[in-house]
Enzyme design. Structure first.
Site, short mmCIF file in Angstrom:
data_model
loop_
_atom_site.label_atom_id
_atom_site.label_comp_id
_atom_site.label_asym_id
_atom_site.label_seq_id
_atom_site.Cartn_x
_atom_site.Cartn_y
_atom_site.Cartn_z
N ASP A 1 0.89 -1.17 0.00
CA ASP A 1 0.00 0.00 0.00
C ASP A 1 0.92 1.22 0.00
O ASP A 1 2.14 1.09 0.15
CB ASP A 1 -0.90 -0.02 1.25
CG ASP A 1 -1.83 1.19 1.29
OD1 ASP A 1 -2.42 1.54 0.25
OD2 ASP A 1 -1.97 1.81 2.37
N SER A 2 0.33 2.39 -0.13
CA SER A 2 1.14 3.60 -0.13
C SER A 2 1.76 3.89 1.23
O SER A 2 2.72 4.64 1.33
CB SER A 2 0.25 4.79 -0.52
OG SER A 2 -0.80 4.91 0.42
N TYR B 1 -0.89 8.02 -2.74
CA TYR B 1 -1.17 7.54 -4.09
C TYR B 1 -2.38 8.27 -4.68
O TYR B 1 -2.46 8.50 -5.88
CB TYR B 1 -1.53 6.05 -4.05
CG TYR B 1 -0.39 5.07 -4.03
CD1 TYR B 1 0.95 5.48 -4.08
CD2 TYR B 1 -0.66 3.70 -3.97
CE1 TYR B 1 1.98 4.52 -4.08
CE2 TYR B 1 0.35 2.76 -3.98
CZ TYR B 1 1.67 3.16 -4.02
OH TYR B 1 2.67 2.22 -4.02
N GLY B 2 -3.31 8.60 -3.81
CA GLY B 2 -4.64 9.03 -4.26
C GLY B 2 -4.67 10.31 -5.05
O GLY B 2 -5.62 10.58 -5.78
N CYS C 1 -5.05 -1.85 -1.43
CA CYS C 1 -5.05 -0.41 -1.68
C CYS C 1 -6.00 -0.18 -2.84
O CYS C 1 -5.77 -0.70 -3.95
CB CYS C 1 -3.64 0.06 -2.05
SG CYS C 1 -3.61 1.78 -2.59
N ASN C 2 -7.07 0.53 -2.58
CA ASN C 2 -8.09 0.74 -3.62
C ASN C 2 -7.53 1.52 -4.80
O ASN C 2 -7.84 1.25 -5.96
CB ASN C 2 -9.28 1.49 -3.03
CG ASN C 2 -10.03 0.67 -2.01
OD1 ASN C 2 -10.99 -0.01 -2.32
ND2 ASN C 2 -9.57 0.68 -0.76
N THR C 3 -6.68 2.52 -4.50
CA THR C 3 -6.14 3.38 -5.55
C THR C 3 -5.21 2.58 -6.47
O THR C 3 -5.30 2.69 -7.70
CB THR C 3 -5.34 4.54 -4.92
OG1 THR C 3 -6.12 5.11 -3.86
CG2 THR C 3 -5.03 5.61 -5.94
N GLU D 1 -2.42 8.39 8.71
CA GLU D 1 -0.97 8.23 8.78
C GLU D 1 -0.40 8.89 10.03
O GLU D 1 0.43 8.32 10.73
CB GLU D 1 -0.30 8.88 7.55
CG GLU D 1 -0.46 8.09 6.26
CD GLU D 1 0.45 6.87 6.17
OE1 GLU D 1 1.52 6.87 6.81
OE2 GLU D 1 0.08 5.92 5.47
N CYS E 1 -11.13 3.27 1.02
CA CYS E 1 -9.68 3.47 1.12
C CYS E 1 -9.24 2.74 2.38
O CYS E 1 -9.87 2.87 3.43
CB CYS E 1 -9.36 4.96 1.22
SG CYS E 1 -7.63 5.31 1.63
N THR E 2 -8.16 1.97 2.27
CA THR E 2 -7.77 1.12 3.40
C THR E 2 -7.18 1.92 4.57
O THR E 2 -6.99 1.38 5.66
CB THR E 2 -6.75 0.05 2.94
OG1 THR E 2 -5.68 0.70 2.24
CG2 THR E 2 -7.42 -0.96 2.04
N HIS E 3 -6.91 3.19 4.37
CA HIS E 3 -6.50 4.02 5.50
C HIS E 3 -7.68 4.33 6.44
O HIS E 3 -7.48 4.59 7.62
CB HIS E 3 -5.92 5.35 5.01
CG HIS E 3 -4.49 5.27 4.58
ND1 HIS E 3 -4.09 4.68 3.41
CD2 HIS E 3 -3.35 5.73 5.18
CE1 HIS E 3 -2.76 4.77 3.31
NE2 HIS E 3 -2.30 5.40 4.36
N1 DGL Z 1 -4.78 3.25 1.15
C1 DGL Z 1 -4.94 3.61 -0.20
C2 DGL Z 1 -6.29 3.25 -0.77
O1 DGL Z 1 -6.89 2.29 -0.31
C3 DGL Z 1 -4.27 4.86 -0.75
C4 DGL Z 1 -4.23 6.11 0.05
C5 DGL Z 1 -3.32 7.16 -0.57
O2 DGL Z 1 -2.11 6.93 -0.59
O3 DGL Z 1 -3.81 8.17 -1.09
O4 DGL Z 1 -6.76 3.84 -1.70
#
Ligand code: DGL
Length: 269
Positions: free
Chosen positions: A13-14, A45-46, A76-78, A155, A185-187
């Site tokens: 993931d990011s 990443y987003g 990571c969805n992105t 984060e 988003c997994t965050h």
């Molecule tokens: N955790 C990531 C997701 O599920 C990306 C978050 C990011 O880096 O913007 O999309």
């Protein structure tokens, strides 16, 4: 290279977001060895172009293969939206499991006919996400809410002074009648307490860690690559493309245990 059952699973993931899913993977596939890469030098990443994220995913996949990985998991969805198709084309012999926002169950659960999806800008703008909504939520009003501030909050850690960053997008979605919220988003599961507090009891909040881990398990079983635990736990190795010490502090805070994080070799950063 042909994948073998004793190989590890590469997970990335990011940053720390994938840790929310790693916990589910450890519960459902306890015998597997995992390599977790927090691609923290490229966070978030987003907000980056699709091609950039795809290039990162290709680089990390090459690293995992060098480590003898038998599968790649992308919690990571992105990154899934940007790169899972390209990775599958390039490595057809490898199980590559991506994640997607829980639009399908949300469409079944809503009573108001309005669902809210909170995710990154990249996920919500992707063709993959558009296809998911067209396929799984016909006739449902799907409200899209990019929340880059939530990634930073997960984060760095939630604080009472920054509670409004969680509250504002939620009050907008609830004000428009959403009764199911999808954490795309997994965050975001790391913000579940303030999210539930602001959403209130009548609102369903969905995330996808468990279903993702079950899908990974199924893919391994189908290909004869699962390593069933005989009581013993597999290992987890953590690496980061950014500062390893900071990644270790963040992962420890969110997973509740001290971890050692090593630097990803420069060729893959
Ligand atoms: N955790 C990531 C997701 O599920 C990306 C978050 C990011 O880096 O913007 O999309």
């Amino acid at each position: 290279m042909t994948p073998v059952a004793r190989g590890p699973i590469g997970v990335f993931d990011s940053g720390v977001g994938g840790i929310s899913v790693l916990n589910a993977i450890r519960r459902i596939l306890p015998g597997e060895d995992l390599i977790y890469v927090a691609d923290s030098a490229h966070l978030p990443y987003g907000e980056k172009p699709r091609a950039y994220i795809e290039a990162r995913a290709q680089r990390l996949a090459a690293f995992f293969l060098e480590q003898g990985a038998k599968a790649i998991a992308i919690p990571c969805n992105t990154a899934t939206a940007a790169a899972v198709d390209a990775l599958r084309r390039r490595y057809p012999e490898l199980p590559i499991v991506g994640i997607e926002p829980a639009v399908k169950p949300a469409a079944k659960l809503t009573r108001s006919g309005v669902i809210g999806v909170l995710a990154t800008t990249g996920t919500l703008a992707s063709e993959r996400f558009r296809g998911l909504v067209e396929r799984e939520a016909p006739g449902i009003e799907v409200l899209l809410k990019p929340c880059p501030g939530w990634v930073a909050l997960a984060e760095e850690g939630w604080t009472p002074e920054r509670d409004h960053i969680v509250a504002e997008p939620l009050s907008e979605l609830l004000g428009k009648g959403a009764d199911v919220l999808v954490l795309g988003c997994t965050h975001f599961p790391f913000l579940i307490e303030p999210i539930r507090r602001h959403a209130g009891d009548g609102v369903v909040v969905l995330e996808t860690g468990e279903p993702f881990a079950r899908q990974l398990h199924r893919q391994l079983v189908v290909r004869g690559l699962a390593r069933e635990s005989a009581g013993g736990m597999g290992t987890v190795r953590y690496l980061a493309s950014g500062a390893a010490g900071e990644a270790a502090r963040r992962i420890a805070r969110l997973s509740g245990q001290a971890v050692e994080v090593r630097q990803l070799p420069p060729a893959y950063c």
